[in-house]
Design a protein around this motif. Structure first.
Motif, mmCIF file in Angstrom:
data_model
loop_
_atom_site.group_PDB
_atom_site.id
_atom_site.type_symbol
_atom_site.label_atom_id
_atom_site.label_comp_id
_atom_site.label_asym_id
_atom_site.label_seq_id
_atom_site.Cartn_x
_atom_site.Cartn_y
_atom_site.Cartn_z
ATOM 1 N N CYS A 24 0.840 -1.199 0.000
ATOM 2 C CA CYS A 24 0.000 0.000 0.000
ATOM 3 C C CYS A 24 0.877 1.252 0.000
ATOM 4 C CB CYS A 24 -0.910 -0.016 1.221
ATOM 5 S SG CYS A 24 -2.063 1.360 1.248
ATOM 6 N N PRO A 25 0.926 1.995 -1.122
ATOM 7 C CA PRO A 25 1.832 3.151 -1.216
ATOM 8 C C PRO A 25 1.582 4.217 -0.157
ATOM 9 C CG PRO A 25 0.965 2.573 -3.382
ATOM 10 C CD PRO A 25 0.195 1.772 -2.382
ATOM 11 N N GLY A 26 0.318 4.447 0.196
ATOM 12 C CA GLY A 26 0.003 5.470 1.175
ATOM 13 C C GLY A 26 0.519 5.160 2.558
ATOM 14 N N PHE A 27 0.755 3.886 2.828
ATOM 15 C CA PHE A 27 1.364 3.486 4.095
ATOM 16 C C PHE A 27 2.885 3.492 3.986
ATOM 17 C CE2 PHE A 27 3.264 0.334 6.892
ATOM 18 C CZ PHE A 27 2.693 0.645 8.115
ATOM 19 N N ILE A 28 3.386 3.004 2.890
ATOM 20 C CA ILE A 28 4.834 2.790 2.743
ATOM 21 C C ILE A 28 5.603 4.100 2.633
ATOM 22 C CG2 ILE A 28 6.611 1.796 1.246
ATOM 23 C CD1 ILE A 28 4.477 -0.318 0.418
ATOM 24 N N TYR A 29 5.062 5.044 1.859
ATOM 25 C CA TYR A 29 5.862 6.201 1.440
ATOM 26 C C TYR A 29 5.498 7.496 2.164
ATOM 27 C CZ TYR A 29 7.117 2.963 -2.269
ATOM 28 O OH TYR A 29 7.559 1.864 -2.963
ATOM 29 N N THR A 30 5.116 7.415 3.427
ATOM 30 C CA THR A 30 4.791 8.635 4.161
ATOM 31 C C THR A 30 5.318 8.554 5.578
ATOM 32 O OG1 THR A 30 2.991 10.175 4.647
ATOM 33 C CG2 THR A 30 2.549 7.862 5.028
ATOM 34 N N THR A 31 5.657 9.685 6.135
ATOM 35 C CA THR A 31 6.119 9.734 7.515
ATOM 36 C C THR A 31 4.995 9.333 8.464
ATOM 37 O OG1 THR A 31 7.657 11.504 6.952
ATOM 38 C CG2 THR A 31 7.111 11.251 9.278
ATOM 39 N N ALA A 32 5.336 8.609 9.500
ATOM 40 C CA ALA A 32 4.346 8.115 10.459
ATOM 41 C C ALA A 32 3.702 9.250 11.241
ATOM 42 C CB ALA A 32 5.021 7.134 11.420
ATOM 43 N N LEU A 33 2.558 8.975 11.828
ATOM 44 C CA LEU A 33 1.880 9.950 12.679
ATOM 45 C C LEU A 33 2.799 10.364 13.834
ATOM 46 C CD1 LEU A 33 -1.698 8.405 12.931
ATOM 47 C CD2 LEU A 33 -1.127 10.605 11.893
ATOM 48 N N PRO A 34 2.823 11.649 14.166
ATOM 49 C CA PRO A 34 3.728 12.139 15.214
ATOM 50 C C PRO A 34 3.281 11.706 16.606
ATOM 51 C CG PRO A 34 2.377 13.926 14.379
ATOM 52 C CD PRO A 34 2.089 12.741 13.508
ATOM 53 N N PRO A 35 4.212 11.614 17.554
ATOM 54 C CA PRO A 35 3.896 11.166 18.917
ATOM 55 C C PRO A 35 2.758 11.909 19.602
ATOM 56 C CG PRO A 35 6.251 11.094 18.596
ATOM 57 C CD PRO A 35 5.674 11.725 17.347
ATOM 58 N N PRO A 36 2.658 13.256 19.522
ATOM 59 C CA PRO A 36 1.528 13.890 20.205
ATOM 60 C C PRO A 36 0.173 13.434 19.675
ATOM 61 C CG PRO A 36 2.786 15.503 18.914
ATOM 62 C CD PRO A 36 3.593 14.263 18.977
ATOM 63 N N VAL A 37 0.090 13.159 18.382
ATOM 64 C CA VAL A 37 -1.161 12.653 17.818
ATOM 65 C C VAL A 37 -1.446 11.245 18.340
ATOM 66 C CG1 VAL A 37 -2.303 11.937 15.683
ATOM 67 C CG2 VAL A 37 -1.069 14.099 15.766
ATOM 68 N N ILE A 38 -0.421 10.417 18.392
ATOM 69 C CA ILE A 38 -0.593 9.061 18.930
ATOM 70 C C ILE A 38 -1.058 9.128 20.384
ATOM 71 C CG2 ILE A 38 0.595 6.915 19.532
ATOM 72 C CD1 ILE A 38 0.113 7.226 16.563
ATOM 73 N N GLY A 39 -0.515 10.067 21.152
ATOM 74 C CA GLY A 39 -0.949 10.218 22.534
ATOM 75 C C GLY A 39 -2.417 10.562 22.644
ATOM 76 N N SER A 40 -2.879 11.507 21.822
ATOM 77 C CA SER A 40 -4.293 11.889 21.872
ATOM 78 C C SER A 40 -5.192 10.750 21.403
ATOM 79 C CB SER A 40 -4.530 13.149 21.040
ATOM 80 O OG SER A 40 -4.232 12.935 19.673
ATOM 81 N N ILE A 41 -4.736 9.980 20.418
ATOM 82 C CA ILE A 41 -5.501 8.818 19.957
ATOM 83 C C ILE A 41 -5.657 7.798 21.087
ATOM 84 C CG2 ILE A 41 -5.387 6.772 18.480
ATOM 85 C CD1 ILE A 41 -4.135 8.585 16.316
ATOM 86 N N GLU A 42 -4.557 7.507 21.753
ATOM 87 C CA GLU A 42 -4.605 6.518 22.830
ATOM 88 C C GLU A 42 -5.548 6.955 23.943
ATOM 89 O OE1 GLU A 42 -1.281 3.708 24.683
ATOM 90 O OE2 GLU A 42 -1.098 5.771 25.397
ATOM 91 N N ALA A 43 -5.499 8.242 24.291
ATOM 92 C CA ALA A 43 -6.408 8.752 25.323
ATOM 93 C C ALA A 43 -7.863 8.628 24.889
ATOM 94 C CB ALA A 43 -6.057 10.205 25.632
#
Length: 393
Positions: A266-285
Protein backbone atom coordinates in the motif's frame (compact mmCIF):
# COMPACT_ATOMS: atom_id res chain seq x y z
CA UNK A 1 9.79 33.10 -32.40
CA UNK A 2 7.69 31.12 -29.88
CA UNK A 3 4.18 32.58 -29.43
CA UNK A 4 3.43 33.80 -25.91
CA UNK A 5 0.65 31.87 -24.17
CA UNK A 6 -0.91 32.81 -20.84
CA UNK A 7 -0.07 29.71 -18.85
CA UNK A 8 -2.47 30.73 -16.07
CA UNK A 9 -5.48 31.20 -18.34
CA UNK A 10 -6.98 27.83 -17.44
CA UNK A 11 -6.87 28.75 -13.74
CA UNK A 12 -8.65 32.07 -14.33
CA UNK A 13 -11.30 30.38 -16.49
CA UNK A 14 -11.96 27.68 -13.90
CA UNK A 15 -12.25 30.16 -11.04
CA UNK A 16 -14.52 32.45 -13.05
CA UNK A 17 -16.79 29.51 -13.82
CA UNK A 18 -17.01 28.57 -10.14
CA UNK A 19 -17.83 32.16 -9.16
CA UNK A 20 -20.46 32.43 -11.87
CA UNK A 21 -22.27 29.33 -10.65
CA UNK A 22 -22.20 30.13 -6.91
CA UNK A 23 -19.71 27.29 -6.36
CA UNK A 24 -16.60 29.30 -5.46
CA UNK A 25 -15.00 28.48 -2.11
CA UNK A 26 -12.51 30.27 0.11
CA UNK A 27 -10.85 29.50 3.41
CA UNK A 28 -12.20 30.94 6.64
CA UNK A 29 -9.88 31.27 9.63
CA UNK A 30 -11.35 30.26 12.99
CA UNK A 31 -10.06 30.27 16.56
CA UNK A 32 -11.51 27.47 18.73
CA UNK A 33 -12.81 28.19 22.20
CA UNK A 34 -10.59 26.13 24.53
CA UNK A 35 -13.47 25.24 26.84
CA UNK A 36 -16.46 24.74 24.53
CA UNK A 37 -16.20 22.31 21.58
CA UNK A 38 -18.99 23.94 19.55
CA UNK A 39 -17.87 27.57 19.89
CA UNK A 40 -15.34 29.22 17.57
CA UNK A 41 -14.30 32.81 16.94
CA UNK A 42 -14.00 34.46 13.53
CA UNK A 43 -12.55 37.94 13.34
CA UNK A 44 -13.13 38.15 17.08
CA UNK A 45 -16.82 37.29 16.79
CA UNK A 46 -18.22 34.38 18.78
CA UNK A 47 -19.89 31.77 16.54
CA UNK A 48 -21.93 28.64 17.29
CA UNK A 49 -20.70 25.88 14.99
CA UNK A 50 -22.81 23.20 13.34
CA UNK A 51 -19.97 22.26 10.95
CA UNK A 52 -17.65 20.17 13.10
CA UNK A 53 -17.30 16.38 13.03
CA UNK A 54 -16.18 16.46 16.69
CA UNK A 55 -19.30 14.50 17.62
CA UNK A 56 -18.35 13.86 21.27
CA UNK A 57 -16.44 17.07 21.90
CA UNK A 58 -13.20 15.19 22.58
CA UNK A 59 -10.92 17.48 20.57
CA UNK A 60 -10.68 19.77 23.61
CA UNK A 61 -10.84 17.11 26.32
CA UNK A 62 -8.11 17.56 28.96
CA UNK A 63 -7.09 13.90 28.83
CA UNK A 64 -6.29 14.12 25.10
CA UNK A 65 -4.32 17.31 25.63
CA UNK A 66 -2.38 15.88 28.54
CA UNK A 67 -1.47 12.65 26.75
CA UNK A 68 -0.40 14.56 23.64
CA UNK A 69 1.90 16.71 25.77
CA UNK A 70 3.27 13.69 27.63
CA UNK A 71 4.12 11.85 24.39
CA UNK A 72 5.78 14.96 23.02
CA UNK A 73 7.99 15.07 26.10
CA UNK A 74 8.84 11.36 25.95
CA UNK A 75 9.08 10.73 22.19
CA UNK A 76 9.51 14.14 20.54
CA UNK A 77 7.37 16.19 18.19
CA UNK A 78 7.77 14.02 15.07
CA UNK A 79 8.05 10.36 14.10
CA UNK A 80 11.18 11.14 11.99
CA UNK A 81 10.47 8.62 9.22
CA UNK A 82 8.09 6.22 7.52
CA UNK A 83 6.77 3.22 9.38
CA UNK A 84 8.99 0.77 7.47
CA UNK A 85 12.18 2.77 8.02
CA UNK A 86 12.34 4.22 11.54
CA UNK A 87 8.86 5.59 12.22
CA UNK A 88 7.29 2.68 14.10
CA UNK A 89 7.77 3.65 17.73
CA UNK A 90 6.58 1.51 20.62
CA UNK A 91 3.57 3.82 20.97
CA UNK A 92 2.45 3.18 17.36
CA UNK A 93 2.58 -0.59 17.89
CA UNK A 94 0.77 -0.28 21.22
CA UNK A 95 -2.10 1.76 19.76
CA UNK A 96 -2.54 -0.73 16.89
CA UNK A 97 -2.69 -3.58 19.41
CA UNK A 98 -5.28 -1.68 21.49
CA UNK A 99 -7.37 -0.99 18.40
CA UNK A 100 -7.43 -4.62 17.31
CA UNK A 101 -8.30 -5.79 20.82
CA UNK A 102 -11.00 -3.15 21.36
CA UNK A 103 -12.69 -3.82 18.01
CA UNK A 104 -12.33 -7.60 18.21
CA UNK A 105 -10.25 -7.87 15.04
CA UNK A 106 -7.05 -9.76 14.30
CA UNK A 107 -5.10 -6.67 13.31
CA UNK A 108 -5.16 -2.89 12.93
CA UNK A 109 -3.05 -0.53 10.83
CA UNK A 110 -2.65 3.21 11.41
CA UNK A 111 -2.90 5.62 8.46
CA UNK A 112 -2.24 9.35 8.39
CA UNK A 113 -5.74 10.39 7.28
CA UNK A 114 -9.01 8.94 6.11
CA UNK A 115 -8.57 10.37 2.63
CA UNK A 116 -5.08 8.90 2.39
CA UNK A 117 -6.30 5.49 3.53
CA UNK A 118 -9.28 5.33 1.18
CA UNK A 119 -7.49 6.69 -1.88
CA UNK A 120 -4.55 4.33 -1.53
CA UNK A 121 -6.09 1.13 -0.13
CA UNK A 122 -8.24 0.46 -3.15
CA UNK A 123 -5.31 0.95 -5.50
CA UNK A 124 -3.43 -1.72 -3.54
CA UNK A 125 -6.30 -4.20 -3.23
CA UNK A 126 -7.97 -3.95 -6.64
CA UNK A 127 -5.94 -3.37 -9.82
CA UNK A 128 -6.37 -4.55 -13.38
CA UNK A 129 -8.56 -7.62 -13.69
CA UNK A 130 -10.70 -6.65 -10.68
CA UNK A 131 -14.23 -5.24 -10.52
CA UNK A 132 -14.91 -2.53 -7.97
CA UNK A 133 -18.54 -1.81 -7.11
CA UNK A 134 -19.18 1.31 -5.01
CA UNK A 135 -22.30 3.02 -3.72
CA UNK A 136 -22.94 6.04 -5.93
CA UNK A 137 -22.73 8.43 -2.97
CA UNK A 138 -19.54 6.99 -1.46
CA UNK A 139 -17.07 9.59 -0.24
CA UNK A 140 -14.82 11.21 -2.84
CA UNK A 141 -11.76 9.58 -1.26
CA UNK A 142 -13.18 6.14 -2.07
CA UNK A 143 -14.02 7.21 -5.61
CA UNK A 144 -10.49 8.56 -6.09
CA UNK A 145 -9.08 5.27 -4.85
CA UNK A 146 -11.30 3.36 -7.24
CA UNK A 147 -10.08 5.43 -10.18
CA UNK A 148 -6.44 5.03 -9.15
CA UNK A 149 -6.84 1.27 -8.83
CA UNK A 150 -7.23 0.79 -12.64
CA UNK A 151 -9.91 -1.78 -11.89
CA UNK A 152 -13.19 -1.86 -13.77
CA UNK A 153 -15.22 0.61 -11.74
CA UNK A 154 -19.00 0.67 -11.49
CA UNK A 155 -21.30 2.57 -9.12
CA UNK A 156 -24.60 1.09 -7.97
CA UNK A 157 -27.59 3.24 -7.06
CA UNK A 158 -27.41 4.76 -3.60
CA UNK A 159 -28.28 2.16 -0.94
CA UNK A 160 -30.00 0.08 -3.63
CA UNK A 161 -28.77 -3.41 -2.86
CA UNK A 162 -31.10 -4.91 -5.46
CA UNK A 163 -29.11 -2.95 -8.05
CA UNK A 164 -25.87 -4.15 -6.44
CA UNK A 165 -27.02 -7.76 -6.59
CA UNK A 166 -28.02 -7.39 -10.24
CA UNK A 167 -24.54 -6.15 -11.06
CA UNK A 168 -22.91 -8.92 -9.06
CA UNK A 169 -25.00 -11.57 -10.79
CA UNK A 170 -24.12 -10.21 -14.23
CA UNK A 171 -20.37 -10.33 -13.59
CA UNK A 172 -19.89 -13.79 -12.08
CA UNK A 173 -16.76 -15.38 -13.57
CA UNK A 174 -15.76 -12.26 -15.50
CA UNK A 175 -13.15 -10.84 -13.09
CA UNK A 176 -10.25 -12.06 -11.01
CA UNK A 177 -11.85 -10.60 -7.89
CA UNK A 178 -14.76 -8.37 -6.91
CA UNK A 179 -14.65 -5.63 -4.30
CA UNK A 180 -17.73 -3.95 -2.77
CA UNK A 181 -17.08 -0.54 -1.25
CA UNK A 182 -19.42 1.72 0.70
CA UNK A 183 -19.80 3.93 3.75
CA UNK A 184 -21.74 2.81 6.80
CA UNK A 185 -23.05 6.36 7.41
CA UNK A 186 -22.95 8.63 4.38
CA UNK A 187 -21.15 11.87 5.07
CA UNK A 188 -23.43 14.20 3.10
CA UNK A 189 -26.84 12.60 3.69
CA UNK A 190 -26.60 11.08 7.17
CA UNK A 191 -28.32 7.86 6.09
CA UNK A 192 -27.04 4.31 6.63
CA UNK A 193 -26.12 1.21 4.70
CA UNK A 194 -27.77 -2.14 5.36
CA UNK A 195 -24.80 -3.96 6.92
CA UNK A 196 -26.49 -7.35 7.20
CA UNK A 197 -27.54 -7.45 3.55
CA UNK A 198 -24.12 -6.26 2.35
CA UNK A 199 -22.48 -9.08 4.29
CA UNK A 200 -24.93 -11.58 2.76
CA UNK A 201 -24.23 -10.41 -0.79
CA UNK A 202 -20.47 -10.36 -0.29
CA UNK A 203 -20.60 -13.91 1.02
CA UNK A 204 -22.88 -15.16 -1.75
CA UNK A 205 -20.69 -13.72 -4.53
CA UNK A 206 -17.33 -14.22 -2.78
CA UNK A 207 -16.67 -10.48 -2.90
CA UNK A 208 -14.18 -8.54 -0.79
CA UNK A 209 -16.27 -6.21 1.40
CA UNK A 210 -14.81 -2.82 2.45
CA UNK A 211 -16.78 -0.49 4.75
CA UNK A 212 -15.83 3.07 5.60
CA UNK A 213 -17.18 3.44 9.15
CA UNK A 214 -15.71 6.93 9.69
CA UNK A 215 -18.89 8.72 10.78
CA UNK A 216 -20.10 5.83 12.96
CA UNK A 217 -17.07 5.01 15.11
CA UNK A 218 -17.37 6.66 18.48
CA UNK A 219 -21.07 7.40 18.01
CA UNK A 220 -22.89 4.20 16.99
CA UNK A 221 -22.80 0.55 17.96
CA UNK A 222 -21.91 -1.20 21.20
CA UNK A 223 -19.51 1.02 23.20
CA UNK A 224 -19.45 3.40 20.25
CA UNK A 225 -17.43 0.94 18.17
CA UNK A 226 -19.36 1.69 14.99
CA UNK A 227 -21.91 -0.01 12.77
CA UNK A 228 -19.37 -2.65 11.73
CA UNK A 229 -18.35 -3.60 15.26
CA UNK A 230 -17.80 -7.31 15.78
CA UNK A 231 -19.74 -8.13 12.61
CA UNK A 232 -18.44 -11.15 10.72
CA UNK A 233 -18.08 -11.06 6.95
CA UNK A 234 -16.57 -7.57 6.56
CA UNK A 235 -13.07 -7.97 5.18
CA UNK A 236 -11.79 -4.47 5.88
CA UNK A 237 -13.10 -1.60 7.99
CA UNK A 238 -11.82 1.96 7.72
CA UNK A 239 -12.21 4.30 10.66
CA UNK A 240 -10.97 7.75 11.52
CA UNK A 241 -9.67 9.56 14.59
CA UNK A 242 -10.48 13.00 13.17
CA UNK A 243 -14.20 12.87 13.97
CA UNK A 244 -15.73 11.43 17.15
CA UNK A 245 -12.28 10.53 18.49
CA UNK A 246 -11.34 14.21 18.47
CA UNK A 247 -7.80 13.78 17.12
CA UNK A 248 -6.29 13.04 13.71
CA UNK A 249 -5.41 10.06 11.54
CA UNK A 250 -7.18 6.91 10.46
CA UNK A 251 -7.10 3.16 10.99
CA UNK A 252 -7.86 -0.04 9.17
CA UNK A 253 -9.21 -3.18 10.85
CA UNK A 254 -8.60 -6.46 9.08
CA UNK A 255 -7.14 -9.98 9.28
CA UNK A 256 -3.41 -10.39 9.91
CA UNK A 257 -2.57 -11.45 6.31
CA UNK A 258 -4.31 -8.32 4.97
CA UNK A 259 -2.26 -6.16 7.33
CA UNK A 260 0.93 -7.81 6.06
CA UNK A 261 -0.22 -7.19 2.49
CA UNK A 262 -0.92 -3.50 3.13
CA UNK A 263 2.44 -3.00 4.83
CA UNK A 264 4.13 -4.42 1.74
CA UNK A 265 1.94 -3.11 -1.10
CA UNK A 266 0.00 0.00 0.00
CA UNK A 267 1.83 3.15 -1.22
CA UNK A 268 0.00 5.47 1.17
CA UNK A 269 1.36 3.49 4.09
CA UNK A 270 4.83 2.79 2.74
CA UNK A 271 5.86 6.20 1.44
CA UNK A 272 4.79 8.63 4.16
CA UNK A 273 6.12 9.73 7.51
CA UNK A 274 4.35 8.12 10.46
CA UNK A 275 1.88 9.95 12.68
CA UNK A 276 3.73 12.14 15.21
CA UNK A 277 3.90 11.17 18.92
CA UNK A 278 1.53 13.89 20.21
CA UNK A 279 -1.16 12.65 17.82
CA UNK A 280 -0.59 9.06 18.93
CA UNK A 281 -0.95 10.22 22.53
CA UNK A 282 -4.29 11.89 21.87
CA UNK A 283 -5.50 8.82 19.96
CA UNK A 284 -4.60 6.52 22.83
CA UNK A 285 -6.41 8.75 25.32
CA UNK A 286 -9.52 8.82 23.13
CA UNK A 287 -9.50 5.03 22.83
CA UNK A 288 -9.67 4.86 26.61
CA UNK A 289 -12.50 7.38 26.86
CA UNK A 290 -14.87 6.50 24.00
CA UNK A 291 -16.24 3.14 25.22
CA UNK A 292 -17.48 4.78 28.43
CA UNK A 293 -19.29 7.72 26.85
CA UNK A 294 -22.73 6.08 26.73
CA UNK A 295 -24.54 9.09 28.19
CA UNK A 296 -23.02 11.42 25.60
CA UNK A 297 -24.02 9.08 22.76
CA UNK A 298 -27.56 8.69 24.07
CA UNK A 299 -27.91 12.47 24.36
CA UNK A 300 -26.59 12.95 20.82
CA UNK A 301 -29.08 10.43 19.42
CA UNK A 302 -32.00 12.12 21.21
CA UNK A 303 -30.78 15.50 20.00
CA UNK A 304 -30.59 14.27 16.40
CA UNK A 305 -34.14 12.95 16.51
CA UNK A 306 -35.42 16.22 17.95
CA UNK A 307 -33.68 18.39 15.36
CA UNK A 308 -34.86 16.23 12.44
CA UNK A 309 -38.43 16.34 13.75
CA UNK A 310 -38.39 20.12 14.18
CA UNK A 311 -36.84 20.69 10.75
CA UNK A 312 -39.49 18.49 9.17
CA UNK A 313 -42.17 20.49 10.96
CA UNK A 314 -40.74 23.66 9.43
CA UNK A 315 -41.05 22.14 5.97
CA UNK A 316 -37.37 21.43 5.40
CA UNK A 317 -36.29 18.30 3.52
CA UNK A 318 -33.79 16.26 5.60
CA UNK A 319 -33.78 13.35 3.14
CA UNK A 320 -33.29 9.90 4.74
CA UNK A 321 -31.04 11.01 7.59
CA UNK A 322 -31.19 8.87 10.73
CA UNK A 323 -27.96 10.08 12.34
CA UNK A 324 -26.12 13.10 13.73
CA UNK A 325 -25.54 14.30 10.14
CA UNK A 326 -28.64 16.15 8.94
CA UNK A 327 -28.89 17.71 5.46
CA UNK A 328 -31.27 20.59 4.81
CA UNK A 329 -31.78 20.00 1.10
CA UNK A 330 -32.47 23.21 -0.84
CA UNK A 331 -31.29 22.24 -4.34
CA UNK A 332 -30.34 25.68 -5.63
CA UNK A 333 -26.81 26.96 -4.93
CA UNK A 334 -27.92 30.56 -4.47
CA UNK A 335 -30.68 29.61 -2.04
CA UNK A 336 -28.24 27.47 -0.07
CA UNK A 337 -25.77 30.34 0.21
CA UNK A 338 -28.61 32.63 1.26
CA UNK A 339 -29.50 30.41 4.21
CA UNK A 340 -25.86 29.98 5.17
CA UNK A 341 -25.40 33.76 5.23
CA UNK A 342 -28.60 34.25 7.22
CA UNK A 343 -27.35 31.85 9.87
CA UNK A 344 -23.92 33.49 9.85
CA UNK A 345 -25.48 36.90 10.43
CA UNK A 346 -26.95 35.47 13.61
CA UNK A 347 -23.71 33.92 14.85
CA UNK A 348 -24.21 30.38 13.49
CA UNK A 349 -21.76 28.50 11.27
CA UNK A 350 -23.41 25.89 9.05
CA UNK A 351 -21.74 24.53 5.93
CA UNK A 352 -23.22 25.26 2.51
CA UNK A 353 -22.51 22.10 0.49
CA UNK A 354 -22.63 22.66 -3.27
CA UNK A 355 -21.44 20.94 -6.45
CA UNK A 356 -19.04 19.35 -7.12
CA UNK A 357 -19.18 17.96 -3.55
CA UNK A 358 -22.79 16.97 -4.28
CA UNK A 359 -24.61 16.49 -7.56
CA UNK A 360 -26.09 19.51 -9.38
CA UNK A 361 -29.48 20.37 -7.97
CA UNK A 362 -28.62 18.76 -4.62
CA UNK A 363 -27.11 21.70 -2.71
CA UNK A 364 -27.81 21.70 1.00
CA UNK A 365 -26.89 23.03 4.40
CA UNK A 366 -25.16 20.16 6.18
CA UNK A 367 -25.79 20.14 9.93
CA UNK A 368 -23.53 18.06 12.15
CA UNK A 369 -24.56 17.70 15.76
CA UNK A 370 -22.36 17.16 18.78
CA UNK A 371 -22.93 16.15 22.38
CA UNK A 372 -21.57 19.64 23.08
CA UNK A 373 -24.70 21.27 21.64
CA UNK A 374 -26.74 22.18 24.70
CA UNK A 375 -30.54 22.44 24.60
CA UNK A 376 -30.18 26.24 24.67
CA UNK A 377 -27.84 26.16 21.66
CA UNK A 378 -30.33 23.99 19.76
CA UNK A 379 -33.28 26.21 20.69
CA UNK A 380 -31.41 29.26 19.40
CA UNK A 381 -30.44 27.53 16.14
CA UNK A 382 -34.02 26.40 15.48
CA UNK A 383 -35.42 29.83 16.29
CA UNK A 384 -33.07 31.56 13.83
CA UNK A 385 -33.75 28.95 11.18
CA UNK A 386 -37.50 29.42 11.62
CA UNK A 387 -37.04 33.11 10.98
CA UNK A 388 -35.43 32.48 7.60
CA UNK A 389 -38.02 29.89 6.68
CA UNK A 390 -40.78 32.43 7.27
CA UNK A 391 -38.86 35.14 5.41
CA UNK A 392 -38.53 33.08 2.25
CA UNK A 393 -42.24 32.32 2.26
Amino acid sequence: MRRSVDKYAFIERALAERKGSDQFRSLQTLVPDPSDPVIVYRNGRRMLSFCSNDYLGLSRHPKLRERAAAYTRSHGAGATGSRLVCGTFDIHARVEEKLARLYGREAAVLFNSGFQANSTLLAALAGRGALLLADKLSHNSLLQGALLSRATFRRYRHRDLTDLERRLRATVGCYERILIVTESIFSMDGDRSDMDRLVELAGEYNAFLIIDDAHAVGVWGEQGLGLTARQEGIDLVIGTFGKAYGSFGAFVLCAEPIKDYLINFCPGFIYTTALPPPVIGSIEAALELVPGLEQERAYLHRLSERVRSRLGGMGFDTQSSTTQIIPILLGDEGLTLSLSRWLEQHGILAAAIRPPTVEPGRSRIRITLSSGHTPDYIDYFLRILQGWNGAKG
